[in-house]
Design a protein around this motif. Structure first.
Motif: not given
Length: 528
Positions: A135, A387-388, A390-391, A395
């Protein structure tokens, strides 16, 4: 690292290994010199997967260049640097898998890219472009690229001003060489000094927190034989050094340290570490995991078990499975156990659109539950899930309001934070599967870890099986693993509530700021 006759030859990989762990670098040298004395661990399935995925991405990028009509000269069939030098002298536009060599250093960059500008080759020179299925650019990528730039300078007489890396998203990141080159030179000098000073009779102590990789078992043997402080759960490298400086050398020493003075560690931290060592030593002696409750202090009342809300019939126990080796990575499974009936719910997405839809459906499902019952919480273990989410919100540009409401409302509960602050458990790690025997004996199935799940997911990608778990035996294995993680989290949360009740510790909810008081009164925040 390899031998060419009596001479050692070093690659970028050897330099990166030294950066990650001088101990692993030393062991690799011992294995080269005396293989009978140093047998590395087998390459794990997840390491193989990472290597295979990276090579596949490199090949696909190469094929894409040719498909777009780029003139790519491939020297992948030979590692002879003379062939690469000849291709550079001829001014080939792009040179794929060339070999650069100078002195005892060698490397094979993915692409050498021809640029305008004088060099020893003529009115042009080369820079380097690497492909990495990741990433973001990582420090060791930069070290590799700096070494290629160093080799290029020695071959063509000019150091390239910039180098670049193509990431899994297809985005090419360019870096100014001189911003990193002097760190690289310092690292290279330290590495060469380490190799020059190599003495096969003097095995070094494993560096704390190093990436030992295929020398992990060897390092673990050392730590266990010496009862090293590094075996203490939740200890840091600096804390180990300061304890050692005060004469506390082992876990057993730490367990007996009590109120020893002269340690340059805060009293509360010292007490925590000493208590942790005590339960680990006691667990060894009893051959069973010992645990103790830690009550919140007056200075920090909102900690540990005080962070655990009362049970709600609408609670959600949440876990995700991700696969990092596709584009920018894929979150392909959102799993949750519902508190009211213990039923497992799952949402799958195997491509970009599928990931977005699965994300939306999970969030919509959880948000509807919360709106219906504001006492609901979403429990997870460690920071990955939040965290995922929010990502993914960023995205895909969707469900921003719902995620923001969850965060502001304190809906997410990280149970690992509760455990670390509220318990002392006699294990060397507080990973979920390490502490599981305290409260649950129900885990089974073939998939045992997140690394296993990635390997199995790759098997599914290669299998041609259907994308629905009901029609795919491979996906069914991953689903079973995820469901068990969710159920384990549910069982742990119930077990912690029992400890909370026994100890008379009350939940301390987040207090709304004064400016939000009227709003909070009109529509209570979760848990009120």
């Amino acid at each position: 690292m390899r031998k060419d006759g009596a001479h050692l030859v070093f690659s970028p990989g050897a330099l990166v290994q030294f950066m990650e762990s001088s101990y692993a670098s030393w062991m690799q040298r011992l294995h080269l010199e005396q293989p009978e004395r140093a047998v590395p661990d087998p390459i794990s399935d997840d390491e193989k997967l990472a290597m295979q995925s990276g090579m596949r991405f490199e090949r696909e990028y190469h094929a894409g260049l040719k498909k777009r009509g780029e003139e790519v000269f491939s020297v992948a069939e030979t590692a002879d640097p003379a062939v690469t030098r000849a291709a550079m002298s001829e001014g080939k536009s792009l040179i794929y898998q060339g070999t650069l060599a100078a002195g005892n250093m060698t490397g094979r960059p993915d692409l050498l890219v021809k640029l305008d500008g004088k060099s020893g080759l003529g009115p042009f020179h080369y820079s380097v472009r690497d492909t990495k299925l990741a990433k973001a650019a990582k420090p060791h990528y930069i070290v590799q690229l700096c070494m290629y730039a160093d080799l290029l300078e020695q071959v063509q007489g000019v150091r390239p001003e910039r180098f670049s890396v193509v990431l899994g998203s297809g985005i090419e990141r360019s870096f100014r060489t001189d911003d990193y080159f002097f760190f690289y030179l310092s690292l290279k000098d330290a590495f060469l000094e380490w190799m020059t000073a190599f003495d096969a009779s003097q095995e070094p102590v494993p560096d704390l927190g190093g990436e030992y990789r295929r020398w992990s078992s060897r390092a673990e043997v050392y730590f266990r034989k010496s009862d090293h402080l590094w075996l203490t759960a939740n200890i840091t490298q600096l804390q180990v050094k300061r304890l050692q400086a005060a004469g506390i050398a082992t876990v057993a020493d730490l367990a007996k340290s009590g109120g020893k003075s002269g340690v340059r560690i805060g009293s509360a931290t010292f007490k925590r570490l000493s208590e942790q060592a005590q339960v680990q030593v006691e667990s060894r002696e009893k051959k069973a995991i010992v645990h103790r409750v830690v009550k919140p202090s007056a200075e920090a009342p909102r900690a540990g078990l005080a962070l655990l809300p009362p049970a709600s019939a609408s609670d959600v126990f949440f876990d995700m499975e991700g696969f990092p080796y596709i584009d920018e990575g894929r979150e392909y499974l959102f799993g949750a156990v519902a508190s009211e009936d213990g039923k497992f719910h799952d949402w799958w997405g195997h491509d970009v659109d599928g990931e977005r839809v699965a994300f939306e459906r999970f969030v919509d499902w959880a948000y509807a539950r919360w709106k219906k019952d504001p006492t609901m919480h979403i429990y997870h273990y460690a920071a990955y899930e939040v965290t995922a989410l929010r990502r993914l919100m960023g995205r895909h540009g969707t469900r921003e309001q719902a995620i923001d409401d969850f965060l502001r409302g304190g809906v997410f509960v990280d149970v690992l934070t509760v455990v670390r602050g509220g318990m002392r458990i006699g294990t060397e790690s507080y990973k979920l599967k390490e502490i599981e025997s305290l409260y649950w004996a129900g885990r089974g199935g073939e998939v045992k870890s997140a690394a296993d799940s990635m390997v199995v997911y790759q098997l599914w990608l290669d299998s041609g099986e259907a994308g629905e778990w009901g029609a795919s035996p491979i996906l069914k294995r991953i689903r079973e693993y995820n469901a068990q993680d969710c159920e384990s989290l549910r069982q742990l949360t119930a077990w912690l509530r029992e400890r909370q009740k026994e100890s008379g510790i009350a939940w301390m909810p987040i207090t709304a700021p004064p400016s939000e008081a009227k709003e909070a009164k009109a529509e209570p925040k979760p848990g009120k």
